[in-house]
Enzyme design. Sequence first.
Site, PDB file in Angstrom:
ATOM      1  CG  HIS A  39      -1.590  -1.177   1.635  1.00  0.00           C
ATOM      2  ND1 HIS A  39      -2.747  -1.569   1.023  1.00  0.00           N
ATOM      3  CD2 HIS A  39      -1.343  -2.129   2.573  1.00  0.00           C
ATOM      4  CE1 HIS A  39      -3.190  -2.692   1.567  1.00  0.00           C
ATOM      5  NE2 HIS A  39      -2.346  -3.061   2.507  1.00  0.00           N
ATOM      6  CE1 TYR A  55      -4.797   2.784   8.083  1.00  0.00           C
ATOM      7  CE2 TYR A  55      -6.720   1.358   8.130  1.00  0.00           C
ATOM      8  CZ  TYR A  55      -5.596   1.828   7.482  1.00  0.00           C
ATOM      9  OH  TYR A  55      -5.270   1.366   6.217  1.00  0.00           O
ATOM     10  CB  THR A  83      -9.639   0.665   4.615  1.00  0.00           C
ATOM     11  OG1 THR A  83      -8.769   0.591   5.750  1.00  0.00           O
ATOM     12  CG2 THR A  83      -9.889  -0.719   4.062  1.00  0.00           C
ATOM     13  NE  ARG A 130      -7.946  -4.878   0.252  1.00  0.00           N
ATOM     14  CZ  ARG A 130      -7.273  -4.486   1.324  1.00  0.00           C
ATOM     15  NH1 ARG A 130      -7.161  -3.197   1.605  1.00  0.00           N
ATOM     16  NH2 ARG A 130      -6.678  -5.368   2.104  1.00  0.00           N
ATOM     17  CG  HIS A 187      -3.803 -10.626   4.181  1.00  0.00           C
ATOM     18  ND1 HIS A 187      -2.837 -10.385   3.226  1.00  0.00           N
ATOM     19  CD2 HIS A 187      -4.280  -9.394   4.549  1.00  0.00           C
ATOM     20  CE1 HIS A 187      -2.735  -9.063   3.033  1.00  0.00           C
ATOM     21  NE2 HIS A 187      -3.592  -8.456   3.813  1.00  0.00           N
ATOM     22  CG  ASP A 263      -0.128  -6.015   4.623  1.00  0.00           C
ATOM     23  OD1 ASP A 263      -0.849  -5.380   3.841  1.00  0.00           O
ATOM     24  OD2 ASP A 263      -0.356  -6.085   5.845  1.00  0.00           O
ATOM     25  CG  ASN A 268      -5.062  -1.047  11.213  1.00  0.00           C
ATOM     26  OD1 ASN A 268      -5.123   0.040  11.781  1.00  0.00           O
ATOM     27  ND2 ASN A 268      -5.669  -1.288  10.077  1.00  0.00           N
TER      28      ASN A 268
HETATM   29  O1  LIG Z   1      -5.643  -6.093   8.615  1.00  0.00           O
HETATM   30  C1  LIG Z   1      -5.553  -4.866   8.373  1.00  0.00           C
HETATM   31  O2  LIG Z   1      -5.663  -3.992   9.234  1.00  0.00           O
HETATM   32  C2  LIG Z   1      -5.360  -4.448   6.969  1.00  0.00           C
HETATM   33  C3  LIG Z   1      -5.800  -3.193   6.590  1.00  0.00           C
HETATM   34  C4  LIG Z   1      -5.728  -2.820   5.282  1.00  0.00           C
HETATM   35  C5  LIG Z   1      -6.279  -1.559   4.803  1.00  0.00           C
HETATM   36  O3  LIG Z   1      -6.582  -0.706   5.639  1.00  0.00           O
HETATM   37  O4  LIG Z   1      -6.428  -1.417   3.585  1.00  0.00           O
HETATM   38  O5  LIG Z   1      -5.171  -3.642   4.360  1.00  0.00           O
HETATM   39  C6  LIG Z   1      -4.681  -4.871   4.695  1.00  0.00           C
HETATM   40  O6  LIG Z   1      -4.204  -5.577   3.787  1.00  0.00           O
HETATM   41  C7  LIG Z   1      -4.774  -5.288   6.035  1.00  0.00           C
END
Ligand SMILES: O=C(O)c1cc(C(=O)O)oc(=O)c1
Length: 310
Positions: A39, A55, A83, A130, A187, A263, A268
């Site tokens: 990301h 977050y 996110t 997604r 995951h 990742d 988080n």
């Molecule tokens: O487990 C998580 O907190 C998490 C969060 C996000 C996201 O916020 O996009 O992406 C991920 O791959 C894993």
Amino acid sequence: MSKPTTGPFEKTPGWMDWYTGPAKPRFQLPAGAVDAHCHVFGPGGEFPFAPERKYTPCDASKAQLFALRDHLGFARNVVVQATCHGADNRAMVDACKSSNGKARGVATVKRSISDAELQELHDAGVRGVRFNFVKRLVDFTPKDELLEIASRINKLGWHVVIYFEAVDLPELWDFFTALPTTVVVDHMGRPDVGKPVDGPEFALFEKFMREHTNVWSKVSCPERLSVTGPKALDGEQNAYQDVIPFARRIVEQFPDRVLWGTDWPHPNLKDHMPDDGLLVDFIPHIATTAELQKKLLVDNPMRLYWPEEV
Ligand SMILES: O=C(O)c1cc(C(=O)O)oc(=O)c1
């Protein structure tokens, strides 16, 4: 690598920043390896975090991502919309466009997106959307909206990435198996690795993949799933032992439908931030032959994200 910074936003209390100064992996990645799940966060001063986010992270810029890619020995990235940016894909799109063709993307979109906007995302390198079902990360989106999006993006040859927790698979089964596209699970569907690998929960995930040949899985995030470690820190070469049986089983059963990603920058995490070099050293524990490694790291992600080069 440079250090994480914070822009105009205040980080979530207890936020763990990504690890600076990762080790050089001992495991030599095959030529052309793709980090198929990572990301960017902001930077918040340039690409503000979304108002509806759950977050607020530190910044993690495209330049820092590309520096990590080069340091670890990856050739390419797949940048997955985080996110904290909601359906505002600008930071991810900017990373893809600045990558000299070395990054493709996965977006988050709403039903209101126009065909022209979808085409713009495609031109920037986006190849999937997604759908997130992890309740601590997103608000609920109605299934009919998601199905409508899936059918529209199917026409562009894109796939759907799904993120959910293992306990929710039974309830989501009918929706997931109705998706018309290739479906990529983030995951491994977050198995509870404290439960037996031969138990009913993971058996359901294996059945999902076995009976639905359009379903792929990322065998990523041992640092998130592990209960007993040891942590990928301080040169540890045998990290996250409890995750290995789960990931290895998926890689060996479905060698042509698995992907791997760092990742980074690891949103988080609560316990520790892994050394990404040591995370790469985890790969040969789950893909144990050169053939499996090449499928996982090169052939599969290339087929999904750069099919025109295959
Ligand atoms: O487990 C998580 O907190 C998490 C969060 C996000 C996201 O916020 O996009 O992406 C991920 O791959 C894993």
